[in-house]
Motif scaffolding. Structure first.
Motif, PDB file in Angstrom:
ATOM      1  N   TRP A  23       0.835  -1.204   0.000  1.00  0.00           N
ATOM      2  CA  TRP A  23       0.000   0.000   0.000  1.00  0.00           C
ATOM      3  C   TRP A  23       0.859   1.238   0.000  1.00  0.00           C
ATOM      4  CZ3 TRP A  23      -5.488  -0.043   0.617  1.00  0.00           C
ATOM      5  CH2 TRP A  23      -6.045  -1.315   0.751  1.00  0.00           C
ATOM      6  N   VAL A  24       0.341   2.298  -0.631  1.00  0.00           N
ATOM      7  CA  VAL A  24       0.978   3.599  -0.523  1.00  0.00           C
ATOM      8  C   VAL A  24       0.020   4.516   0.237  1.00  0.00           C
ATOM      9  CG1 VAL A  24       0.251   4.200  -2.876  1.00  0.00           C
ATOM     10  CG2 VAL A  24       2.064   5.499  -1.787  1.00  0.00           C
ATOM     11  N   TRP A  25       0.593   5.287   1.165  1.00  0.00           N
ATOM     12  CA  TRP A  25      -0.212   6.047   2.127  1.00  0.00           C
ATOM     13  C   TRP A  25       0.133   7.523   2.149  1.00  0.00           C
ATOM     14  CZ3 TRP A  25      -3.622   2.984   4.883  1.00  0.00           C
ATOM     15  CH2 TRP A  25      -3.340   1.602   4.947  1.00  0.00           C
ATOM     16  N   LEU A  26      -0.893   8.339   2.353  1.00  0.00           N
ATOM     17  CA  LEU A  26      -0.702   9.710   2.805  1.00  0.00           C
ATOM     18  C   LEU A  26      -1.074   9.680   4.283  1.00  0.00           C
ATOM     19  CD1 LEU A  26      -0.156  12.735   2.065  1.00  0.00           C
ATOM     20  CD2 LEU A  26      -2.632  12.948   1.665  1.00  0.00           C
ATOM     21  N   ILE A  27      -0.141  10.114   5.131  1.00  0.00           N
ATOM     22  CA  ILE A  27      -0.380  10.038   6.582  1.00  0.00           C
ATOM     23  C   ILE A  27      -0.115  11.383   7.255  1.00  0.00           C
ATOM     24  CG2 ILE A  27       0.245   7.598   6.749  1.00  0.00           C
ATOM     25  CD1 ILE A  27       2.980   8.544   7.940  1.00  0.00           C
ATOM     26  N   ARG A  28      -0.600  11.523   8.467  1.00  0.00           N
ATOM     27  CA  ARG A  28      -0.102  12.513   9.419  1.00  0.00           C
ATOM     28  C   ARG A  28       0.902  11.752  10.272  1.00  0.00           C
ATOM     29  NH1 ARG A  28      -0.794  18.049   8.854  1.00  0.00           N
ATOM     30  NH2 ARG A  28      -2.691  18.299   7.626  1.00  0.00           N
ATOM     31  N   ASN A  29       2.167  12.126  10.174  1.00  0.00           N
ATOM     32  CA  ASN A  29       3.182  11.392  10.922  1.00  0.00           C
ATOM     33  C   ASN A  29       3.203  11.816  12.389  1.00  0.00           C
ATOM     34  OD1 ASN A  29       4.641  13.758  11.117  1.00  0.00           O
ATOM     35  ND2 ASN A  29       6.046  13.242   9.435  1.00  0.00           N
ATOM     36  N   ALA A  30       4.146  11.265  13.140  1.00  0.00           N
ATOM     37  CA  ALA A  30       4.182  11.497  14.591  1.00  0.00           C
ATOM     38  C   ALA A  30       4.357  12.975  14.930  1.00  0.00           C
ATOM     39  CB  ALA A  30       5.302  10.670  15.209  1.00  0.00           C
ATOM     40  N   ASN A  31       4.922  13.762  13.997  1.00  0.00           N
ATOM     41  CA  ASN A  31       5.049  15.211  14.225  1.00  0.00           C
ATOM     42  C   ASN A  31       3.802  15.976  13.798  1.00  0.00           C
ATOM     43  OD1 ASN A  31       7.733  14.855  15.054  1.00  0.00           O
ATOM     44  ND2 ASN A  31       8.448  14.939  12.922  1.00  0.00           N
ATOM     45  N   GLY A  32       2.837  15.259  13.251  1.00  0.00           N
ATOM     46  CA  GLY A  32       1.635  15.928  12.766  1.00  0.00           C
ATOM     47  C   GLY A  32       1.777  16.461  11.350  1.00  0.00           C
ATOM     48  N   ASP A  33       2.863  16.085  10.661  1.00  0.00           N
ATOM     49  CA  ASP A  33       3.064  16.545   9.278  1.00  0.00           C
ATOM     50  C   ASP A  33       2.457  15.558   8.285  1.00  0.00           C
ATOM     51  OD1 ASP A  33       4.631  18.695  10.197  1.00  0.00           O
ATOM     52  OD2 ASP A  33       6.431  17.434  10.231  1.00  0.00           O
ATOM     53  N   LEU A  34       1.999  16.073   7.155  1.00  0.00           N
ATOM     54  CA  LEU A  34       1.574  15.194   6.067  1.00  0.00           C
ATOM     55  C   LEU A  34       2.815  14.558   5.455  1.00  0.00           C
ATOM     56  CD1 LEU A  34      -1.177  17.224   4.143  1.00  0.00           C
ATOM     57  CD2 LEU A  34      -1.505  15.077   5.392  1.00  0.00           C
ATOM     58  N   ALA A  35       2.757  13.251   5.203  1.00  0.00           N
ATOM     59  CA  ALA A  35       3.912  12.546   4.638  1.00  0.00           C
ATOM     60  C   ALA A  35       3.425  11.359   3.830  1.00  0.00           C
ATOM     61  CB  ALA A  35       4.832  12.072   5.765  1.00  0.00           C
ATOM     62  N   ILE A  36       4.277  10.901   2.928  1.00  0.00           N
ATOM     63  CA  ILE A  36       3.955   9.728   2.105  1.00  0.00           C
ATOM     64  C   ILE A  36       4.817   8.565   2.550  1.00  0.00           C
ATOM     65  CG2 ILE A  36       4.221   8.774  -0.234  1.00  0.00           C
ATOM     66  CD1 ILE A  36       3.319  11.618  -1.213  1.00  0.00           C
ATOM     67  N   THR A  37       4.202   7.401   2.659  1.00  0.00           N
ATOM     68  CA  THR A  37       4.957   6.206   3.040  1.00  0.00           C
ATOM     69  C   THR A  37       4.341   4.983   2.358  1.00  0.00           C
ATOM     70  OG1 THR A  37       5.835   4.944   4.928  1.00  0.00           O
ATOM     71  CG2 THR A  37       3.597   5.772   5.130  1.00  0.00           C
ATOM     72  N   THR A  38       5.074   3.884   2.364  1.00  0.00           N
ATOM     73  CA  THR A  38       4.538   2.638   1.814  1.00  0.00           C
ATOM     74  C   THR A  38       4.667   1.539   2.863  1.00  0.00           C
ATOM     75  OG1 THR A  38       6.677   1.999   0.870  1.00  0.00           O
ATOM     76  CG2 THR A  38       5.173   3.194  -0.574  1.00  0.00           C
ATOM     77  N   THR A  39       3.807   0.535   2.737  1.00  0.00           N
ATOM     78  CA  THR A  39       3.931  -0.653   3.585  1.00  0.00           C
ATOM     79  C   THR A  39       3.810  -1.884   2.697  1.00  0.00           C
ATOM     80  OG1 THR A  39       1.538  -0.635   4.031  1.00  0.00           O
ATOM     81  CG2 THR A  39       2.977   0.413   5.673  1.00  0.00           C
ATOM     82  N   ILE A  40       4.444  -2.971   3.117  1.00  0.00           N
ATOM     83  CA  ILE A  40       4.344  -4.203   2.345  1.00  0.00           C
ATOM     84  C   ILE A  40       3.156  -5.041   2.829  1.00  0.00           C
ATOM     85  CG2 ILE A  40       6.791  -4.332   1.739  1.00  0.00           C
ATOM     86  CD1 ILE A  40       6.970  -6.527   4.028  1.00  0.00           C
ATOM     87  N   ASN A  41       2.742  -5.955   1.960  1.00  0.00           N
ATOM     88  CA  ASN A  41       1.661  -6.898   2.289  1.00  0.00           C
ATOM     89  C   ASN A  41       0.442  -6.156   2.820  1.00  0.00           C
ATOM     90  OD1 ASN A  41       3.396  -8.919   1.450  1.00  0.00           O
ATOM     91  ND2 ASN A  41       4.295  -9.141   3.474  1.00  0.00           N
ATOM     92  N   GLN A  42      -0.090  -6.542   4.006  1.00  0.00           N
ATOM     93  CA  GLN A  42      -1.242  -5.820   4.564  1.00  0.00           C
ATOM     94  C   GLN A  42      -0.843  -5.032   5.813  1.00  0.00           C
ATOM     95  OE1 GLN A  42      -3.817  -5.240   2.980  1.00  0.00           O
ATOM     96  NE2 GLN A  42      -4.020  -6.878   1.479  1.00  0.00           N
ATOM     97  N   ASP A  43       0.429  -4.686   5.919  1.00  0.00           N
ATOM     98  CA  ASP A  43       0.847  -3.805   7.011  1.00  0.00           C
ATOM     99  C   ASP A  43       0.243  -2.415   6.794  1.00  0.00           C
ATOM    100  OD1 ASP A  43       2.300  -5.879   8.008  1.00  0.00           O
ATOM    101  OD2 ASP A  43       4.273  -5.012   7.578  1.00  0.00           O
TER     102      ASP A  43
END
Ligand code: MN
Length: 226
Positions: free
Chosen positions: A143-163
């Motif tokens: 999956w590719v994600w748009l998240i609010r990270n631990a600092n509260g910032d918008l960030a893009i990240t990926t996870t494998i499988n169903q993580d």
């Protein structure tokens, strides 16, 4: 009050309790055509998502704890791989259906979210480019994600499988705001090996109204950020 069996907010998703059940799609299976074809949608929801639900419940049958799905994901390192894959699959797909829509009025970008994206990435186009590049570059299924990270910032990240970014096992944690499923089962019937084309097409069916709602919720309730 009993736990909800379906959810449309981050908090409700986190509060889902076993035994899990397949949520109804918030639109008809043909309504995202031509971007996502009906057979893909029916198989993805009715077979793949259903299998994650069934297998998560099987994995939990031997588990006496009655924690909710959010707690389960936060402590997934102490649980079985079957639960990690299938509880993850249930959360991820329940979330994914909610960020897509055939409703044109919900596809309009709210100005609040537009500004947040511009502040974080420079422009909406740059955010899309980064998300597409991350999704195309992810090897295998995930999956590719748009998240609010631990600092509260918008960030893009990926996870494998169903993580997902709520799990204690991933390196970049945060509160999901938007996601794209880049498993082949999400696009193969229509796009075959052309993942990049699927990623380009999906922008026209994003429910930005919901993404804005998730983003506001993530900002307001920092507690649900692991
Ligand atoms: Mn999927």
């Amino acid at each position: 009050m009993s736990a909800p069996s379906s959810a449309s907010t981050l908090k409700e998703l986190s509060r889902l309790k076993a035994p899990f059940s397949l949520p109804k799609l918030p639109y008809s299976s043909s309504s995202l055509e031509p971007v996502v074809d009906q057979v893909t949608m029916e198989t993805h929801h009715g077979k793949h998502h259903q299998a994650y639900v069934t297998k998560a419940n099987e994995a939990l049958a031997a588990d006496s704890s009655s924690v909710n799905l959010g707690e389960m994901l936060k402590t997934i390192s102490s649980r079985s791989m079957a639960l990690r894959n299938n509880a993850g699959g249930h959360w991820n797909h329940s979330f994914f259906w909610l960020v897509l829509t055939p409703d044109k009025s919900r596809q309009k970008m709210p100005s609040r979210l537009q500004k947040q994206i511009e502040n974080a990435f420079g422009s909406f186009e740059k955010m899309k480019d980064q998300l597409e590049a991350a999704g195309t570059g992810l090897f295998g299924s995930g999956w590719v994600w748009l998240i609010r990270n631990a600092n509260g910032d918008l960030a893009i990240t990926t996870t494998i499988n169903q993580d997902n970014p709520l799990m204690d096992v991933v390196s970049v944690k945060g509160q999901p705001v938007f996601a794209i499923d880049v498993w082949e089962h999400a696009y193969y019937l229509k796009y075959q090996n052309r993942r990049a084309e699927y990623l380009k097409q999906i922008w026209s069916i994003v429910d930005w109204t919901r993404v804005d709602q998730f983003d506001q919720e993530a900002l307001k309730n920092r507690k649900i950020i692991p």
